[in-house]
Design a protein around this motif. Structure first.
Motif, short mmCIF file in Angstrom:
data_model
loop_
_atom_site.label_atom_id
_atom_site.label_comp_id
_atom_site.label_asym_id
_atom_site.label_seq_id
_atom_site.Cartn_x
_atom_site.Cartn_y
_atom_site.Cartn_z
N LEU A 57 0.81 -1.22 0.00
CA LEU A 57 0.00 0.00 0.00
C LEU A 57 0.85 1.28 0.00
O LEU A 57 1.74 1.43 0.83
N GLN A 58 0.57 2.16 -0.96
CA GLN A 58 1.32 3.41 -1.03
C GLN A 58 0.45 4.65 -0.82
O GLN A 58 0.90 5.65 -0.27
N LYS A 59 -0.79 4.58 -1.32
CA LYS A 59 -1.64 5.77 -1.25
C LYS A 59 -3.06 5.41 -0.86
O LYS A 59 -3.61 4.43 -1.35
N ILE A 60 -3.63 6.25 0.01
CA ILE A 60 -5.05 6.11 0.33
C ILE A 60 -5.69 7.47 0.08
O ILE A 60 -5.20 8.49 0.56
N MET A 61 -6.74 7.49 -0.68
CA MET A 61 -7.44 8.74 -0.94
C MET A 61 -8.79 8.70 -0.24
O MET A 61 -9.54 7.74 -0.41
N VAL A 62 -9.07 9.71 0.57
CA VAL A 62 -10.39 9.78 1.20
C VAL A 62 -11.07 11.10 0.83
O VAL A 62 -10.42 12.10 0.54
N GLY A 63 -12.40 11.08 0.85
CA GLY A 63 -13.18 12.28 0.58
C GLY A 63 -14.63 11.99 0.88
O GLY A 63 -14.97 10.88 1.32
N GLY A 64 -15.48 12.96 0.65
CA GLY A 64 -16.92 12.79 0.90
C GLY A 64 -17.29 13.23 2.30
O GLY A 64 -18.42 13.60 2.57
N ALA A 65 -16.34 13.19 3.21
CA ALA A 65 -16.52 13.68 4.58
C ALA A 65 -15.11 13.96 5.11
O ALA A 65 -14.13 13.48 4.54
N ALA A 66 -15.05 14.74 6.19
CA ALA A 66 -13.73 15.12 6.69
C ALA A 66 -12.97 13.91 7.21
O ALA A 66 -13.55 13.01 7.83
N CYS A 67 -11.68 13.90 6.98
CA CYS A 67 -10.83 12.81 7.47
C CYS A 67 -10.49 13.08 8.94
O CYS A 67 -9.91 14.12 9.26
N PRO A 68 -10.84 12.18 9.86
CA PRO A 68 -10.50 12.40 11.26
C PRO A 68 -8.98 12.46 11.47
O PRO A 68 -8.23 11.73 10.82
N ARG A 69 -8.58 13.33 12.37
CA ARG A 69 -7.16 13.50 12.67
C ARG A 69 -6.52 12.18 13.10
O ARG A 69 -5.46 11.80 12.64
#
Ligand code: ADP
Length: 540
Positions: free
Chosen positions: A295-307
């Motif tokens: 695993l190299q990259k994770i993309m999140v969106g649609g809601a805020a990413c928790p700290r």
């Protein structure tokens, strides 16, 4: 002086032909109820040709809407290209919406054909009779099990007997390729119609090294559904570069996702924070059980990413989560958490804070923030106002919608999000315009208050709403759900957040409720709370 370049239409058949020419040996893997399914891009493209033949023989013509009601699989992905590459329009129905919303959407879009996962038939059959424009239903079979002809046509049987069509008709780049409806927190869902040109340009931008940076070497797992804002453009991006693709079907439990990452040597994952949080927790609870070193990259969106999620993934697995902001209306890439050389100058804490922002505008996307009077606000990272956006893949009007007059301001799309922009250009979301509390001409972020309240160990959930106030127009009311067995008072809640906010931000009252109402896609439904508490009496 005119440029002397070819008049080249930016259409999806270009991407399909590129895949046929260059990516034939790359793999497409799907998890299905019958087990793992694998084939190559070569077989994929051949089946897309067959599907074009099959749909043509069923009477589908350019401009017709062909809907899908399905999870992420190779078959769904075949429809993704076959339909636009015959000049028709793919309309991805969100299987998680309430049935009455699906009925509204399918009828409003005037879908003529629907392709349905066999596993979703129990849901689909309940609404079938209300779909007034649908002439054909095609079923993606549950492998090995025959499709009941009374329900629909068998997808595999159709493909087997189809005459392949290898070429696309002439397609204008501004013609519609795909449609998707917003989930509709207010009023009926709104239809967004993507043109070929918008999708092609979005794809070119998305794969850029400072954006997703997707490459042919990648093994891409799209957990984000194909019906959710074009799965963020991941399917088109993967086809352009020839990435290996992994479709998880409806197997979205963290154990399923973890084993897929391991077995398919996934390098790139796209999914909403809830799913990635569950994955992170599962990996933490099962140390050493999975090898996720690919695993190299994770993309999140649609809601805020928790700290805690971003921090934890980096600390425990060495992977930075990339935070992106977008909407169905922006195809969806608006801003992307790209790294900048300036990040290197920051302390670890400052770097994390910056990465937690929603990122920088994608190339060709412009953003601005404006106050209630429409005046542009400074990019100082402090002033917040309505986020507006424009660019080649941003909606200019909804499909057949009376609400279009309010959608744009001077050519800018009004997102309904409230945000700051800092001097480096990073966007940070603060709230939604309809949720922000309008107190005496100033705005109070309901989200900031909620996040602070939810840090109280006895609080399970909290939603803050603006309620009418005789002097201040609106004041914040906190609606709090305590953890089982915990009793708290309004005073306890206010005391726990007091030091973080200016006094005038603090809620005037706290009410305790059993649960925060949710929309069909799991977001807080504050309009229900606003209605419930519209006559709330403020304490003296
Ligand atoms: P989705 O189905 O992802 O919610 P919608 O188009 O229905 O897509 O909703 C888009 C909205 O989701 C945005 O206007 C914004 O309020 C919210 N959103 C999207 N990305 C982010 C993000 N990274 N952080 C916070 N909120 C986000």
């Amino acid at each position: 002086m005119q440029g002397l370049m070819m008049d080249w239409q930016l259409t999806l058949p270009n991407l399909l032909e590129r895949a046929r020419m260059l990516h034939g040996r790359r793999e497409i893997v799907s998890r299905t109820p019958a087990g793992m399914h694998r084939y190559t891009y070569k077989e994929y493209v051949e089946r897309v040709d067959r599907l074009r033949g099959a749909l043509t023989s069923l009477g589908v013509r350019p401009g017709d809407r062909v809907a899908t009601f399905a999870w992420n699989s190779y078959r769904h992905f075949e429809v993704y290209f076959a339909v636009p590459c015959m000049g028709a329009v793919i309309h991805t129905l969100n299987v998680r919406l309430f049935p009455e919303q699906v009925v509204f959407i399918a009828n409003h879009a005037e879908d003529s054909v629907v392709l349905v996962d066999a596993t979703l038939l129990p849901v689909f059959q309940k609404i079938r009779s209300q779909l007034t424009t649908v002439k054909q239903v095609i079923v993606f079979p549950d492998d090995g099990k025959p499709v009941d002809p009374a329900v629909g046509l068998d997808y595999e049987a159709l493909l087997a007997k189809a005459e392949p069509i290898r070429t696309a008709p002439p397609i204008d780049e501004n013609a519609a390729a795909a449609m998707c409806y917003t989930s509709g927190t207010t009023g009926n869902p709104k239809g967004v119609v993507y043109s070929h040109r918008a999708i092609v340009l979005h794809t070119l931008a998305a794969v850029g090294a400072d954006m997703m940076g997707l490459r042919g070497f990648d093994s891409m797992l799209a957990i984000v559904p194909l019906f959710h804002a074009n799965a963020w453009g991941l399917p088109y991006a993967a086809v352009m570069v020839g990435a290996k693709m992994i479709w998880p079907g409806h197997f979205l439990q963290p154990a399923d996702v973890s084993s897929l990452i391991e077995s398919e040597k996934v390098t790139f994952v796209g999914g909403v924070p809830t799913i990635i949080s569950a994955l992170y927790q599962h990996l933490g609870e099962n140390p050493g059980r999975y090898d996720i070193s690919s695993l190299q990259k994770i993309m999140v969106g649609g809601a805020a990413c928790p700290r805690s999620l971003m921090e934890g993934f980096r600390r425990d697995f060495g992977v930075w989560i990339t935070h992106a902001w977008g909407m169905t209306e922006t195809s969806p890439l608006g801003t992307f958490g790209n790294e900048r050389p300036q990040l290197l100058e920051l302390s670890p804490e400052q770097e994390l804070n910056t990465r937690l922002k929603q990122g920088l505008p994608a190339p060709f996307v412009e953003i601005r923030i404006v106050d209630a009077e429409g005046r542009e606000l400074p990019h100082d990272g402090v002033a917040f106002g309505e986020l507006q956006v424009r660019g080649p893949w941003v909606v200019k009007a909804y499909h057949n919608d009376a609400r279009n007059a309010e959608a744009l301001m001077d050519g800018w799309f009004r997102t309904g999000d409230v945000a700051t922009i800092d001097p480096e250009g990073y966007l940070q979301l603060v709230d939604r315009t309809k949720d922000v509390v309008k107190s005496g001409g100033e705005w109070i972020s309901s989200v900031d208050l909620e996040n602070a309240i939810m840090m109280h160990p006895g609080v399970l959930e909290a939603a803050v709403i603006g309620v009418a106030h005789p002097i201040w127009q609106e004041r914040p009311l906190a609606c709090v759900v305590t953890r089982p067995g915990v009793t708290l008072t309004a005073g306890d809640i206010i005391a726990s957040i007091k030091s973080r906010f200016a006094t005038w931000w603090l809620p005037n009252d706290v009410t305790f409720i059993d649960a925060v109402p949710k929309t069909s896609v799991g977001k807080f439904d504050k309009k229900v709370l606003r209605e419930q508490f519209k006559d709330h009496r403020w304490p003296e």
